[in-house]
Motif scaffolding. Structure first.
Motif, PDB file in Angstrom:
ATOM      1  N   LYS A   1       0.315 -45.286  13.246  1.00 10.50           N
ATOM      2  CA  LYS A   1       1.258 -45.124  12.134  1.00 10.50           C
ATOM      3  C   LYS A   1       2.641 -44.844  12.716  1.00 10.50           C
ATOM      4  N   TRP A   2       3.664 -45.313  12.018  1.00  5.94           N
ATOM      5  CA  TRP A   2       5.048 -45.111  12.432  1.00  5.94           C
ATOM      6  C   TRP A   2       5.758 -44.263  11.394  1.00  5.94           C
TER       7      TRP A   2
ATOM      8  N   LYS B   1      11.068 -39.439  11.573  1.00  9.33           N
ATOM      9  CA  LYS B   1      10.863 -38.560  12.733  1.00  9.33           C
ATOM     10  C   LYS B   1      10.915 -39.318  14.060  1.00  9.33           C
ATOM     11  N   ASN B   2      11.107 -40.658  13.999  1.00 10.96           N
ATOM     12  CA  ASN B   2      11.083 -41.496  15.202  1.00 10.96           C
ATOM     13  C   ASN B   2       9.819 -41.181  16.002  1.00 10.96           C
ATOM     14  N   ALA B   3       8.677 -41.256  15.312  1.00  8.42           N
ATOM     15  CA  ALA B   3       7.419 -40.835  15.925  1.00  8.42           C
ATOM     16  C   ALA B   3       6.293 -41.838  15.661  1.00  8.42           C
ATOM     17  N   ILE B   4       5.444 -41.974  16.674  1.00  7.63           N
ATOM     18  CA  ILE B   4       4.243 -42.790  16.585  1.00  7.63           C
ATOM     19  C   ILE B   4       3.071 -41.821  16.459  1.00  7.63           C
ATOM     20  N   SER B   5       2.241 -42.049  15.461  1.00  3.71           N
ATOM     21  CA  SER B   5       1.075 -41.202  15.252  1.00  3.71           C
ATOM     22  C   SER B   5      -0.184 -42.032  15.500  1.00  3.71           C
ATOM     23  N   LEU B   6      -1.026 -41.542  16.397  1.00  2.46           N
ATOM     24  CA  LEU B   6      -2.293 -42.192  16.726  1.00  2.46           C
ATOM     25  C   LEU B   6      -3.428 -41.318  16.226  1.00  2.46           C
ATOM     26  N   GLU B   7      -4.398 -41.934  15.581  1.00  8.03           N
ATOM     27  CA  GLU B   7      -5.540 -41.188  15.061  1.00  8.03           C
ATOM     28  C   GLU B   7      -6.812 -41.794  15.633  1.00  8.03           C
ATOM     29  N   SER B   8      -7.474 -41.049  16.517  1.00  6.15           N
ATOM     30  CA  SER B   8      -8.680 -41.556  17.172  1.00  6.15           C
ATOM     31  C   SER B   8      -9.845 -41.615  16.194  1.00  6.15           C
ATOM     32  N   GLY B   9     -10.728 -42.582  16.423  1.00 13.22           N
ATOM     33  CA  GLY B   9     -11.922 -42.731  15.594  1.00 13.22           C
ATOM     34  C   GLY B   9     -11.668 -43.328  14.230  1.00 13.22           C
TER      35      GLY B   9
ATOM     36  N   TYR C   1       2.200 -38.799  18.984  1.00 14.49           N
ATOM     37  CA  TYR C   1       1.221 -37.790  18.608  1.00 14.49           C
ATOM     38  C   TYR C   1      -0.168 -38.398  18.586  1.00 14.49           C
ATOM     39  N   LEU C   2      -1.130 -37.690  19.144  1.00 19.83           N
ATOM     40  CA  LEU C   2      -2.536 -38.075  19.069  1.00 19.83           C
ATOM     41  C   LEU C   2      -3.255 -37.004  18.275  1.00 19.83           C
ATOM     42  N   ASP C   3      -3.795 -37.391  17.147  1.00 14.37           N
ATOM     43  CA  ASP C   3      -4.526 -36.470  16.269  1.00 14.37           C
ATOM     44  C   ASP C   3      -3.704 -35.207  16.000  1.00 14.37           C
TER      45      ASP C   3
END
Length: 182
Positions: A93-94, A98-106, A135-137
């Motif tokens: 997700k972008w 916040k100029n941030a990448i969000s990664l969600e495992s699983g 960010y990861l989770d």
């Protein structure tokens, strides 16, 4: 080079010529090899298209990937799309505010469009260091990433460590192998 600390200076020896005693003289100068080392001032690097075949769990997948400083960088959304449905699926997700990448495992990957499609650029590109937070989770992680043509590219081995999948190199067949069970 890979085993040296990142702050270690590299030098090349240039033989200047013979001396009266029959020996040679040498001069040490900073290494000037024209490879894809990042430029620390502008945070850019030269990115060469990766010519290696890529197998994910034994299946060949075509990626538009780049080699920067002897490491393969892949488009994050391409990796998420290729791993979707495996035990190592992850969502991307972008957050523009916040100029941030969000990664969600699983999580299943939601396509944004254009994944695993080549741009047709088969030439060296300029890669610019990504300044986005990652960010990861929900926890911030530090990864080396570059923006190439408006897309974020990450070092494949870093993503492998982050999501706990195996990445190997087969030099004989010029093949990168990803194993989600390793």
């Amino acid at each position: 080079r890979d085993f040296l600390p990142s702050n270690t200076a590299m030098f090349e020896v240039q033989v200047i010529g013979g001396s009266a005693s029959g020996g040679t003289t040498a001069e040490l100068k900073p290494e000037t090899t024209p490879d894809a080392k990042p430029d620390s001032k502008t945070k850019t690097a030269s990115a060469s298209p990766t010519a290696s075949k890529v197998l994910i769990n034994g299946k060949e997948i075509s990626f538009e990937a780049y080699n920067i400083s002897d490491n393969n960088y892949f488009k994050l959304r391409d990796l998420a799309a290729a791993l979707n449905g495996s035990e190592k699926s992850f969502e991307v997700k972008w957050d523009d505010a916040k100029n941030a990448i969000s990664l969600e495992s699983g999580q299943a990957y939601t396509p944004a469009g254009g994944e695993l499609q080549a741009s047709g650029k088969s030439t060296v590109q300029t890669a610019t260091a990504t300044d986005s937070k990652i960010y990861l989770d929900g926890k911030e992680v530090q990864l080396t990433a570059y923006n190439i043509g408006g897309n974020n590219y990450f070092k494949l081995r870093d993503i492998g460590k982050l999501f706990d999948f195996g990445v190997t190199w087969n030099g004989k067949s010029n093949t990168i192998e990803v194993d989600t069970s390793a």
